[in-house]
Design an enzyme around this catalytic site. Structure first.
Site, PDB file in Angstrom:
ATOM      1  N   TYR A 143       0.847  -1.194   0.000  1.00 57.93           N
ATOM      2  CA  TYR A 143       0.000   0.000   0.000  1.00 57.93           C
ATOM      3  C   TYR A 143       0.878   1.236   0.000  1.00 57.93           C
ATOM      4  CZ  TYR A 143      -3.573   3.414   1.248  1.00 57.93           C
ATOM      5  OH  TYR A 143      -4.416   4.500   1.255  1.00 57.93           O
ATOM      6  N   ASP A 235       9.229   2.565   0.754  1.00 59.57           N
ATOM      7  CA  ASP A 235       8.122   3.297   1.359  1.00 59.57           C
ATOM      8  C   ASP A 235       8.155   3.008   2.858  1.00 59.57           C
ATOM      9  OD1 ASP A 235       5.842   4.439   2.271  1.00 59.57           O
ATOM     10  OD2 ASP A 235       4.503   3.548   0.763  1.00 59.57           O
ATOM     11  N   LYS A 264       3.394   9.525   8.619  1.00 58.81           N
ATOM     12  CA  LYS A 264       3.021   9.070   9.966  1.00 58.81           C
ATOM     13  C   LYS A 264       3.914   9.651  11.084  1.00 58.81           C
ATOM     14  CE  LYS A 264       0.103   5.675   8.037  1.00 58.81           C
ATOM     15  NZ  LYS A 264       0.167   4.687   6.978  1.00 58.81           N
TER      16      LYS A 264
HETATM   17  C1  LIG Z   1      -0.299   5.093   5.421  1.00 56.17           C
HETATM   18  C2  LIG Z   1       0.580   4.744   4.299  1.00 56.17           C
HETATM   19  C3  LIG Z   1       0.658   5.532   3.146  1.00 56.17           C
HETATM   20  C4  LIG Z   1      -0.263   6.697   2.901  1.00 56.17           C
HETATM   21  O1  LIG Z   1      -0.096   7.705   3.824  1.00 56.17           O
HETATM   22  P1  LIG Z   1      -1.295   8.764   4.037  1.00 56.17           P
HETATM   23  O2  LIG Z   1      -0.728   9.751   5.003  1.00 56.17           O
HETATM   24  O3  LIG Z   1      -2.445   7.980   4.574  1.00 56.17           O
HETATM   25  O4  LIG Z   1      -1.599   9.344   2.719  1.00 56.17           O
HETATM   26  C5  LIG Z   1       1.607   5.217   2.192  1.00 56.17           C
HETATM   27  N1  LIG Z   1       2.421   4.152   2.352  1.00 56.17           N
HETATM   28  C6  LIG Z   1       2.359   3.366   3.437  1.00 56.17           C
HETATM   29  C7  LIG Z   1       3.313   2.225   3.571  1.00 56.17           C
HETATM   30  C8  LIG Z   1       1.422   3.612   4.430  1.00 56.17           C
HETATM   31  O5  LIG Z   1       1.338   2.802   5.489  1.00 56.17           O
END
Ligand SMILES: *Cc1c(COP(=O)(O)O)cnc(C)c1O
Length: 446
Positions: A143, A235, A264
């Protein structure tokens, strides 16, 4: 538990917000989600006054639980009271960027944005602009936020959008492969190597998992991308400043990506994202380079203050020791419980992340099994059955999890993340007692 107030709020919400929420997963619990009223350390109090041990932790950002440390609180208040933002650069952005560059092995330069999604959107554009190529390799079940280039399913030969609203022609530039499958990624590079701008991968699958990388998997990605002139993009929106402490998962694994996305935790609980990497690559963003990137709120002073002070606090206190020790206790406790009551299930996670995967048929034997979360050890008796990628996790007993297990945990005052796939997080505010309460609840619910 009484939920009258939450039900009334949800009823009102359904009239004015699609699905009653502003982010889909919040409504994943049935028949309606408890509405949060306020936090208290590692606990959450809902609109009806029910108290829970909260392992959602904002879905990742809340390293300190709901009570931010005093220096973080002070920095937020001082920056907010000076006027929220300017549309001009500020010192606090420089300080935060310096901190990240000092601690994260692959990072020399940082561009701050406002969400993890924005970070991955910009990283993909940067990779395409830098290499002059179009194709992006992603992991099935990975994701990277709500963005066009990564909301793609299927496989590398037949990619298709995973949501309405994305043209098929967009998804053709994305090549999904199964996580941990070296053969699949070798094949994709043999076929498309010269057109691949980047491999975009979570160091640990954390939104369809948790799934750890097998030994050597990231090294393979590193070698393949380097050999073909593609970028390796980690990521680390979830793992950043959570796994491996301040050096992030890349430091822990000893693999240096070209570009890293953050989100985050680096915003200390406020909206944030960031793209980091070698100067030579990151400088391709405008205004120093030709890959357009901009944002009214980017580098927001209140967010920067919250993020930087949170990380400084972690550098100076026993934060990672505390959260990782409790994470370890949770995973060990869960392993004992499932050995006894649900031997097919898999305990997953590392550091301060944990999840119980409702796998259907793992080997019964827990002898020699990883004791504090699956590590993908090839010599483990459960190795053949433990989830290796997103589809393995998705094949679990998700209905039991959703209809029976989650509601039972909630009734016992333990709030888990809202679907079977999202990670759960330990914070600095959680206690041994929270762990004991939670393990007791698992024992009952399993
Ligand atoms: C949460 C998340 C995102 C997206 O971040 P948002 O602040 O919700 O847009 C992208 N990559 C990973 C791995 C995530 O856990």
């Amino acid at each position: 538990m009484n939920h009258d107030e939450s039900r009334d709020l949800y009823d009102r919400a359904l009239s004015v917000m699609p699905g009653g929420v502003n982010s889909s997963v919040r409504a994943a619990v049935e028949p309606y989600p408890p509405f949060a009223q306020h936090g208290d350390g590692g606990h959450l109090i809902d609109a009806d006054g029910n108290r829970y041990v909260d392992w959602v932790m904002g879905l990742g950002p809340l390293l300190y639980g709901h009570d931010t440390p005093e220096p973080v609180q002070a920095a937020v208040q001082s920056h907010a009271s000076e006027g929220p933002m300017y549309g001009m650069p500020t010192e606090i952005e420089v300080e935060h960027a310096e901190f990240v560059a000092r601690h994260v092995p692959s990072v020399e330069m940082v561009r701050f944005v406002n969400s993890g999604t924005e970070a991955t959107v910009s990283a993909v554009r940067l990779a395409r602009g830098y290499t002059g190529r179009n194709e992006i390799v992603v992991m099935q079940g990975g994701y990277h936020g709500a963005q066009e280039s990564t909301l793609v399913e299927g496989d590398a030969d037949h990619p298709r959008p995973s949501t309405a609203g994305i043209p098929q022609s967009f998804s053709q530039h994305t090549l999904p492969v199964p996580f941990n499958d070296e053969e699949a990624v070798h094949e994709v590079f043999e076929k498309h190597g010269d057109d691949i701008a980047a491999v975009l991968v979570e160091p640990i699958l954390a939104n369809k998992g948790i799934v750890m990388p097998e030994d050597g998997y990231h090294e393979t990605l590193r070698d393949l991308t380097a050999d073909h002139g593609s970028l390796l993009v980690f990521d680390e929106v979830i793992t950043g400043f959570r796994v491996g402490g301040l050096q992030c998962a890349q430091g822990e694994f000893g693999v240096t990506p070209d570009v890293t996305t953050f989100g985050k935790i680096i915003g200390g609980g406020y909206p944030v994202g960031a793209i980091g990497g070698k100067s030579e690559i990151i400088e391709h963003f405008t205004p120093s380079g030709d890959v357009f990137q901009a944002g009214t709120f980017s580098g927001h002073p209140v967010t920067m203050a919250a993020g930087l002070e949170s990380l400084r606090y972690a550098a100076e206190n026993d934060v990672y020791q505390h959260v990782n020790a409790l994470g370890d206790e949770l995973r060990r406790g869960l392993t004992e419980i499932v050995a006894d009551r649900a031997p097919a299930y898999t305990v997953a996670g590392t550091d301060s992340m944990f999840k119980l995967l409702f796998t259907r048929d793992a080997a019964d034997s827990f002898d020699e099994h990883c004791e504090a979360g699956c590590r993908q050890r090839a010599d483990c008796p459960r190795y053949d059955a433990c989830p290796k990628h997103g589809a393995d996790v998705a094949a679990g007993e998700t209905d039991r999890w959703r209809r029976v297990f989650w509601p039972q945990m909630k009734e016992q005052g333990v709030f888990l993340s809202q679907n079977q796939f999202e990670s759960q997080f330990v914070s600095y505010a959680h206690t041994e007692e929270d762990v004991e309460t939670t393990l007791e609840a698992y024992k009952e619910a399993l």
